[in-house]
Design a protein around this motif. Structure first.
Motif, short mmCIF file in Angstrom:
data_model
loop_
_atom_site.label_atom_id
_atom_site.label_comp_id
_atom_site.label_asym_id
_atom_site.label_seq_id
_atom_site.Cartn_x
_atom_site.Cartn_y
_atom_site.Cartn_z
N HIS A 230 0.82 -1.21 0.00
CA HIS A 230 0.00 0.00 0.00
C HIS A 230 0.86 1.27 0.00
N ALA A 231 2.18 1.11 -0.06
CA ALA A 231 3.10 2.26 -0.11
C ALA A 231 3.53 2.44 -1.56
N ASP A 232 2.75 3.20 -2.29
CA ASP A 232 2.91 3.25 -3.75
C ASP A 232 4.27 3.75 -4.20
N ASP A 233 4.86 4.69 -3.47
CA ASP A 233 6.10 5.30 -3.95
C ASP A 233 7.33 4.78 -3.21
N PHE A 234 7.21 3.70 -2.45
CA PHE A 234 8.32 3.25 -1.62
C PHE A 234 9.54 2.89 -2.46
N ALA A 235 9.35 2.07 -3.49
CA ALA A 235 10.48 1.65 -4.32
C ALA A 235 11.09 2.83 -5.06
N GLU A 236 10.24 3.75 -5.52
CA GLU A 236 10.74 4.91 -6.25
C GLU A 236 11.61 5.79 -5.34
N VAL A 237 11.16 6.01 -4.12
CA VAL A 237 11.92 6.87 -3.20
C VAL A 237 13.21 6.20 -2.77
N THR A 238 13.17 4.93 -2.39
CA THR A 238 14.39 4.27 -1.94
C THR A 238 15.42 4.17 -3.05
N SER A 239 14.97 4.18 -4.30
CA SER A 239 15.93 4.13 -5.42
C SER A 239 16.74 5.41 -5.54
N LEU A 240 16.33 6.47 -4.86
CA LEU A 240 17.05 7.75 -4.93
C LEU A 240 18.34 7.74 -4.14
N VAL A 241 18.51 6.78 -3.25
CA VAL A 241 19.62 6.85 -2.30
C VAL A 241 20.98 6.69 -2.99
N ASP A 242 21.93 7.48 -2.53
CA ASP A 242 23.30 7.46 -3.07
C ASP A 242 24.11 6.41 -2.31
N LEU A 243 24.60 5.42 -3.02
CA LEU A 243 25.38 4.33 -2.41
C LEU A 243 26.87 4.46 -2.70
#
Length: 382
Positions: A230-243
């Motif tokens: 039910h967290a529609d943007d979870f994958a999109e937001v976590t993909s922003l992280v700089d590793l």
């Protein structure tokens, strides 16, 4: 007329607080591993299942290794004795696994004895770090399996092996990998290519919390993961992280961020347990990253971040129903106090924070220890 001061006056010092922090810090820095009791403890646990009588994951292998890592190995036998009634046996082995069919077999949750036999054979024939690297590569997308306990167990056993290789510790690593393979379960989110544009803190600030209708209560942590659909943007937001950057430094930065998360939301005994896993999972990923190739370590870094973000998204609504976090001072000799406290989460959390403090001397880790002790009472042993 008196000229205005152009410097800030120092705040009045609280000497009791300074003394408590100094004593806690001093005892943390003096802690040295003591693994003399570990092999005996792991031998006792060798035939034990990953599942306790109540259905939750068995923390005993992790806790006894953490006790030894903190120099509290002499407490391990008594701690195990106190936990023994909750253990279940692994059960007999069935037909051997086909190693060429591993993709179809992982996550079945019914063949732990067969996986255990499989990994014991693997570890007899090949160097343990080679086996570890191959299977962390295969299983890392299931980082959060069983509320990340399988990877925690794997990291604790790999660290013990790195300290000293023994047949008992090889078997313990086989048991950990078997539990991870049998219980493999990725988070219910669609993977996205990493964009690498925001630091950990900034990325977390964009996480959308679950709406109240879907926020889990005080049940299994895995029930919270299930609500991420039910967290529609979870994958999109976590993909922003700089590793990017030096891997150890990136893990240190993530550990600090997960500790901040703990301090913000570990407000009740239940949420202490929930957000402990953000800290300990990061510590486990960091441990494994030192034993596997760098590219795999980078994947561990992302999964540890994603795991903490998942806990934040799912359980922050519940945490915010409680009052602000308790402010407290860390106990003197926190490693000893954790052993005496006896809760497996307190033991593992204190050990993870101890290591982080030894690397950085950042008092945030002492604050987190203090909060955990203040909020989570010692178990009733009567």
């Amino acid at each position: 007329m008196t000229a205005p001061l152009d410097i800030a006056l120092p705040a009045p010092r609280n000497w009791h607080a300074d003394r408590a922090l100094s004593q806690a810090a001093g005892s943390l820095l003096k802690a040295r591993p003591d693994y003399r009791q570990l092999d005996a403890a792991l031998t006792r646990l060798d035939a034990v299942s990953p599942a306790l009588t109540n259905g939750f994951y068995n923390h005993a292998p992790m806790a006894v290794e953490a006790l030894c890592s903190m120099g509290q190995g002499d407490e391990a036998p008594a701690w195990l004795e106190a936990q023994a009634d909750s253990f279940t046996l692994a059960g007999p082995e069935g037909a051997p696994l086909d190693p060429d069919d591993w993709r179809a077999l992982i996550g079945g949750r019914t063949r732990y004895p067969e996986w255990r036999a499989f990994f014991r054979d693997e570890l007899k024939d090949r160097p343990w770090r080679e086996v570890l690297s191959l299977w962390v590569h295969r299983l890392v997308d299931g980082f959060s399996s069983s509320a990340c306990h399988a990877i925690l167990q794997t990291a604790h056993m790999a660290r013990a092996l790195h300290a000293h290789e023994t047949p008992v510790r090889l078997n313990a690593l086989a048991n950990a990998l078997a539990a991870w393979a049998d219980r493999y379960s990725p988070l219910p989110v669609e993977p996205r290519p990493n964009q690498g544009v925001l630091d950990f803190h900034a990325t977390l600030s964009w996480i959308t919390l679950l709406p109240e209708a879907h926020a889990p209560g005080e049940g299994a942590i895995t029930a919270g993961y299930a609500q991420l659909v039910h967290a529609d943007d979870f994958a999109e937001v976590t993909s922003l992280v700089d590793l990017s950057g030096a891997l150890e430094l990136r893990f240190d930065a993530l550990m600090q961020e997960m500790t901040r998360l703990f301090i913000a939301y570990a407000r009740t005994p239940y949420t202490v347990i929930v957000f402990t896993h953000a800290v300990t999972a990061t510590a486990a990923a960091r441990t494994l990253s030192t034993l596997v190739p760098d590219a795999l370590g980078r994947r561990l870094l992302f999964r540890a971040f994603e795991h903490g973000a998942a806990l934040m998204a799912a359980f922050t609504p519940l945490a915010l129903q409680a009052p602000d976090p308790i402010r407290a001072l860390p106990p003197n000799y926190p490693a000893y106090r954790a052993a005496r406290h006896g809760d497996d989460h307190i033991i593992k959390l204190t050990e993870a924070l101890l290591r982080a403090y030894q690397r950085s001397h950042n008092p945030i880790y002492l604050d987190a220890i203090a909060q955990a002790f203040a909020v989570l009472p010692a178990p009733d042993r009567d």
